[in-house]
Design a protein around this motif. Sequence first.
Motif, PDB file in Angstrom:
ATOM      1  N   ALA A  83      89.616  20.043 -17.576  1.00 47.43           N
ATOM      2  CA  ALA A  83      88.950  19.533 -16.375  1.00 47.43           C
ATOM      3  C   ALA A  83      88.683  18.044 -16.523  1.00 47.43           C
ATOM      4  O   ALA A  83      88.503  17.542 -17.634  1.00 47.43           O
ATOM      5  CB  ALA A  83      87.642  20.281 -16.112  1.00 47.43           C
ATOM      6  N   ASN A 116      86.432  19.086 -21.076  1.00 44.34           N
ATOM      7  CA  ASN A 116      85.955  18.293 -19.952  1.00 44.34           C
ATOM      8  C   ASN A 116      85.922  16.811 -20.338  1.00 44.34           C
ATOM      9  O   ASN A 116      85.258  16.437 -21.300  1.00 44.34           O
ATOM     10  CB  ASN A 116      84.545  18.782 -19.577  1.00 44.34           C
ATOM     11  CG  ASN A 116      84.014  18.179 -18.308  1.00 44.34           C
ATOM     12  OD1 ASN A 116      84.767  17.903 -17.385  1.00 44.34           O
ATOM     13  ND2 ASN A 116      82.708  17.972 -18.245  1.00 44.34           N
ATOM     14  N   LEU A 126      80.146  13.281 -16.642  1.00 46.77           N
ATOM     15  CA  LEU A 126      80.217  14.476 -17.489  1.00 46.77           C
ATOM     16  C   LEU A 126      78.925  15.287 -17.488  1.00 46.77           C
ATOM     17  O   LEU A 126      78.918  16.434 -17.925  1.00 46.77           O
ATOM     18  CB  LEU A 126      80.550  14.070 -18.929  1.00 46.77           C
ATOM     19  CG  LEU A 126      81.897  13.364 -19.152  1.00 46.77           C
ATOM     20  CD1 LEU A 126      81.998  12.872 -20.587  1.00 46.77           C
ATOM     21  CD2 LEU A 126      83.056  14.287 -18.816  1.00 46.77           C
ATOM     22  N   SER A 129      78.957  18.058 -14.442  1.00 49.02           N
ATOM     23  CA  SER A 129      80.133  18.926 -14.620  1.00 49.02           C
ATOM     24  C   SER A 129      80.001  19.747 -15.897  1.00 49.02           C
ATOM     25  O   SER A 129      80.338  20.937 -15.921  1.00 49.02           O
ATOM     26  CB  SER A 129      81.417  18.087 -14.646  1.00 49.02           C
ATOM     27  OG  SER A 129      81.369  17.100 -15.668  1.00 49.02           O
ATOM     28  N   HIS A 140      81.873  24.761 -23.530  1.00 51.21           N
ATOM     29  CA  HIS A 140      82.121  23.404 -23.051  1.00 51.21           C
ATOM     30  C   HIS A 140      82.561  22.521 -24.207  1.00 51.21           C
ATOM     31  O   HIS A 140      81.828  22.344 -25.181  1.00 51.21           O
ATOM     32  CB  HIS A 140      80.841  22.832 -22.421  1.00 51.21           C
ATOM     33  CG  HIS A 140      80.989  21.426 -21.912  1.00 51.21           C
ATOM     34  ND1 HIS A 140      79.976  20.491 -21.966  1.00 51.21           N
ATOM     35  CD2 HIS A 140      82.041  20.795 -21.335  1.00 51.21           C
ATOM     36  CE1 HIS A 140      80.398  19.359 -21.440  1.00 51.21           C
ATOM     37  NE2 HIS A 140      81.645  19.515 -21.060  1.00 51.21           N
TER      38      HIS A 140
END
Length: 603
Positions: A83, A116, A126, A129, A140
Amino acid sequence: MKKIRFMCTAFRDGFQSVYGARVFTKDFLPAVEAARDAGIDWLEAGGGARFQSLYFYCNEDAFDMMDAFRATAGPDANLQTLARGVNVVGLDSQSSDIVKLHADLFKKHGMTTIRNFDALNDVNNLIYSGQCIVDAGLKHQVCVTLMELPPGCTGAHDAAFYAKTLQDILDADIPFDAVCFKDASGTAVPSKVYETIRAARKMLPADTFIHFHTHETAGVSVLANKAAIDGGADAIDLSMAPCSGGTCQPDILVMWHALRGTEYELDIDVEKVRQAEEVFKDCMKDYFLPPEATAVEPLIPWSPMPGGALTANTQMLRDNGIMDRYPEIILAMSDVVRKGGYGTSVTPVSQFYFQQAFNNVMFGPWKKIAEPYGKMVLGYFGKTPVPPDADVIELAKTQLKIEPTTRPVLELNDADPNKGIAATKKILEAEGLPTTDENIFIAAACKEKGIKFLKGEAEVGVRKIDRDAATEKSAAPRTGPAEYTVTVNGREVFMAFEGNTATVDGKVYRVDMRPRSSGKSASTAPAAAATTDVTAQMPGAVFKLVAEAGDNVREGDTILILEAMKMEIEIASPTAGKIAEICVSVGQQIAGGQVLAKLEAVT
């Protein structure tokens, strides 16, 4: 012996880096099964360009692909996706509700982990998200993005800058399960990789999991991986042939071999991995393998084009018949990076760089600002590592007619009435489409092409080798282009003719062919009214007709919009007049110089 973990990137980054992400799901699932049986249980399974590409080129649903991937890999596999912070899986940034929907849907469709990143290393992109990823029940992996600046440039991209970015992540209290240092262009020099990860290891708690990602594009990936491991990284990214080396990650077998005799080893059954690669090669044998995907490019450090963007762009250049301009575009990237604020060359910023370099080649240096690049230097994607060139900022401001901004990206997007779930629902309802969560996200991330897919109107743009056609000796009438190899002064020239389009060694021309007259010429027809041709400055596809025959237009008015290289290019009227004819239709592929419309003077 320290066992080094790795994620197999073959089925996401590998596809993106070799085939421009254009691969059908059914074709590669046997290779996923073979990788599973070889003991590989950490696989990159989607996200990044492998989301949009399924709708743009494969006429497939990315959520169906993820479901099938999970079913094949098994319930215990760690399936990871990519992402882009507040851009999630597109080039454009999104509002808060779409960012949250992304995490919720990827969890729903079987993913385990999301890596991410933000290409500008703007930590503000960041925070929310990353929180959404954790709140959805996913792991994550937060990123710091790396690259080497073109020789002669200084600023931002050194170990101290990367350490500061990591400290900003820690200060922002972003929840994470691992830290990744991501070098999408494969240009970060190994000594800097070592310094960066060694510094991170000192900054982070002892049990923090550190991951390193690179590509072989510049030829130093194995050495960079070794430097990362020496610096304290726990894991690296590796791929499998035919999606390894070149623009991809190094091969599992290559890295296994490189670590022999050291204090490190990959925990694999090397023979089973070798067998899995043979299955994978068989799965992909009918796909067109671009030659640039398998090569190390020594000039990449001067123009840091990521492996994952390189073949996606060359595929689009081939689609538009202008692959011959690729070397010029790559050379032009260096100036674009120098003046753009040093955002890391990884999607979406790498695409912004490429689009601006493309415009500089096709229209003249800095004559036309690509909208995404212009919005980046004006602050609409966040804060660049260093201030962009002042002249470029002024050009972007003037051409795009928007002011620079320092407002946070999410704040801008949440205030935009054209973004978000509510706005996307209205679009779906207007098209008579169900407003499911999946449809909302598809439409938000893929826009008009997402709507076309949902309406059953998507086109397929996957390049495969038609082996049956190549060996067919049938005398059936030809239905495709007429193809010839013509020898001119000892040099072979490829030519193809179809309708009023001719392709000569990769260049596409608009032509008018008719039998040559014999004998006396026919009587001259009455002279037609004087008209002005509106022509295409470059190849592309007709995206939208803004005006129609009979409309009066002023000089500079938009007549139609072309789409090329993921950009919408407005075609303006060269003079005031009345549109006598629109010569093209929506969806039609056009050549550079082709007549798009005719204008007649208004008396």
